[in-house]
Design a protein around this motif. Sequence first.
Motif, PDB file in Angstrom:
ATOM      1  N   LYS A 164      13.151   0.555  -0.344  1.00  0.00           N
ATOM      2  CA  LYS A 164      13.268   1.877  -0.667  1.00  0.00           C
ATOM      3  C   LYS A 164      12.304   2.464  -1.864  1.00  0.00           C
ATOM      4  N   LYS A 165      12.192   1.670  -3.068  1.00  0.00           N
ATOM      5  CA  LYS A 165      11.582   1.898  -3.963  1.00  0.00           C
ATOM      6  C   LYS A 165      10.014   2.229  -3.825  1.00  0.00           C
ATOM      7  N   HIS A 166       9.377   1.659  -2.681  1.00  0.00           N
ATOM      8  CA  HIS A 166       8.143   1.793  -2.123  1.00  0.00           C
ATOM      9  C   HIS A 166       7.724   3.052  -1.261  1.00  0.00           C
ATOM     10  N   VAL A 167       8.923   3.654  -0.710  1.00  0.00           N
ATOM     11  CA  VAL A 167       8.702   4.913  -0.101  1.00  0.00           C
ATOM     12  C   VAL A 167       8.256   6.069  -0.696  1.00  0.00           C
ATOM     13  N   LYS A 168       7.191   6.500  -0.367  1.00  0.00           N
ATOM     14  CA  LYS A 168       6.692   7.633  -1.458  1.00  0.00           C
ATOM     15  C   LYS A 168       6.413   8.753  -0.731  1.00  0.00           C
ATOM     16  N   LYS A 169       6.308   8.718   0.565  1.00  0.00           N
ATOM     17  CA  LYS A 169       6.150   9.948   1.678  1.00  0.00           C
ATOM     18  C   LYS A 169       7.242   9.825   2.654  1.00  0.00           C
ATOM     19  N   ARG A 190      -2.207  13.737   7.267  1.00  0.00           N
ATOM     20  CA  ARG A 190      -1.681  12.674   6.160  1.00  0.00           C
ATOM     21  C   ARG A 190      -3.081  12.208   5.583  1.00  0.00           C
ATOM     22  N   PHE A 196       4.836   4.537   2.866  1.00  0.00           N
ATOM     23  CA  PHE A 196       4.350   3.989   1.404  1.00  0.00           C
ATOM     24  C   PHE A 196       3.342   4.784   1.099  1.00  0.00           C
ATOM     25  N   ASP A 197       2.692   5.866   1.799  1.00  0.00           N
ATOM     26  CA  ASP A 197       1.398   6.494   1.547  1.00  0.00           C
ATOM     27  C   ASP A 197       0.334   5.643   1.704  1.00  0.00           C
TER      28      ASP A 197
END
Lengths: 175, 290
Positions: free
Chosen positions: B137-142, B290, B267-268
């Motif tokens: 979750k910490k790395h989910v940017k988009k 994207r 993660f973008d």
Amino acid sequence: MGILDLTSMGEPQVDVKREIIGQLERLQDEIPEYCYQCAKCTSGCEAHRLLELEPHRIIALLKRGLIDEMVNSDIIWTCMSCFKCWERCPQKIAPVEILFLLKNYAVALGKQIPGNYTAALQSVLSKGLIQDVKTISTRTGETKSRRDVGLPEITKPVDPVKFQALISKMAVEKI
Amino acid sequence: MTKKTLVFYPGCIMQTEQYSYEISLREILPVLDIKLVDVEGFSCCGEPLKSVNRMITLVLSARNIALAESRNLDIFTPCPICNLAFRECKNILDNDDKIKEKVNGFLAEEGLTYNGISKVIDLLELLYDIVGLDYIKKHVKKPLDLKAAVHYGCHAIRPSEIGRSDDSEEPRKIEDILEVLGVEAPWYPEKLDCCGGLLNMNLPETALTKTGEKLRSIQEQGFDLLVDICPWCHRQFDSKQKKSGETVAYSLNLPVVYLTQLMGLAFDIPWGKLGFNLNLSPVNTLVEGR
Ligand code: SF4
Ligand code: SF4
């Protein structure tokens, strides 16, 4: 090393045949105690509707000792290895494993190995992998190799001769 | 900081043709602080040959595990079929010294020894149990706003007797990971249906029928895409989607992606780095803009 030597596990195949038939006969003795013939295995079988495989019937035939009949039938080669019959059997009988044994026995008896199994086996024996590394196509029709897409060299047996020696040793000495 | 270092065992299908899986794995795992170590010399896991001779399967699996063990690391097997072969091999050899000794006699031809010291880890265990949802979750940017059908693949969840990483009837780990990415993944009746992939060996037409039927039901239920984790299943659903549509006489246009590709998007990571150009199903809709 020819494919026949390996699939037959060395001439004259007697030991492998004896070993597999021994396993099948042991199962034949044990299974009548356990199998209810409830057909739960068949109700979820992925190969049932399209290919008419009935795992509960495989068990019933095994109980009656009709191993040759099954080995001579294409039906044993319709299993998709989905493992549902094993998972769902109330008695934890694994029809899928019995099918593997029956197929192994058919091969040991020298029956025709169907379809791409022969090519896959040959490929594994000669190169260690089930197929050659492919140049693949993108959605827009360009072709790409592993290198083109930035992937490293594949990993495969470094010394095919030694790799084959391992397999043939197994083929000759068995387990 | 590296969380875990693992030997990377790609298996045949991924490294010979399913490049988008390998590309996306190599892209997202470092983000999650998982380091992969490549090892020279691996062979087939043996599982696809189990119908021909079960002993070949056992010996080939033992050989690969032995090779990985020489690095003193656990082994990561992203292909659920390889993973099943290795776990079954471990169950047999770790509980029967006589067979182990015999197998080691063969492995000696290549100077290898099977010890049983390395664990064999699949994708779900790695992402869900080792990395964990919070860390993902910490790395989910988009976050992605999508509705996905999930396909686990038979070998990932059965047979539980051999030890699988999720429940055999109600698996949830992929759905839980997707939720963290913002993707909704509701249950659907065909969820546990087989892709037919292994039938490719001898009954390819029937394999395509199985594949096409499942894809058709998913498409008809209005899902945006299908998410999978097995290179054999993906080959059916994505690489052979066109053929399977022809086989069931239905016009299929369902985007099919590896879970790892989707994670990369969330993660973008630019889609060009995630192998999206190699999916043959119409994934354009997912990556455009994207
Ligand atoms: S094998 Fe199991 S599921 Fe199949 S009929 Fe026998 S008891 Fe029932
Ligand atoms: S493993 Fe084979 S026999 Fe068992 S349910 Fe699946 S397809 Fe049927």
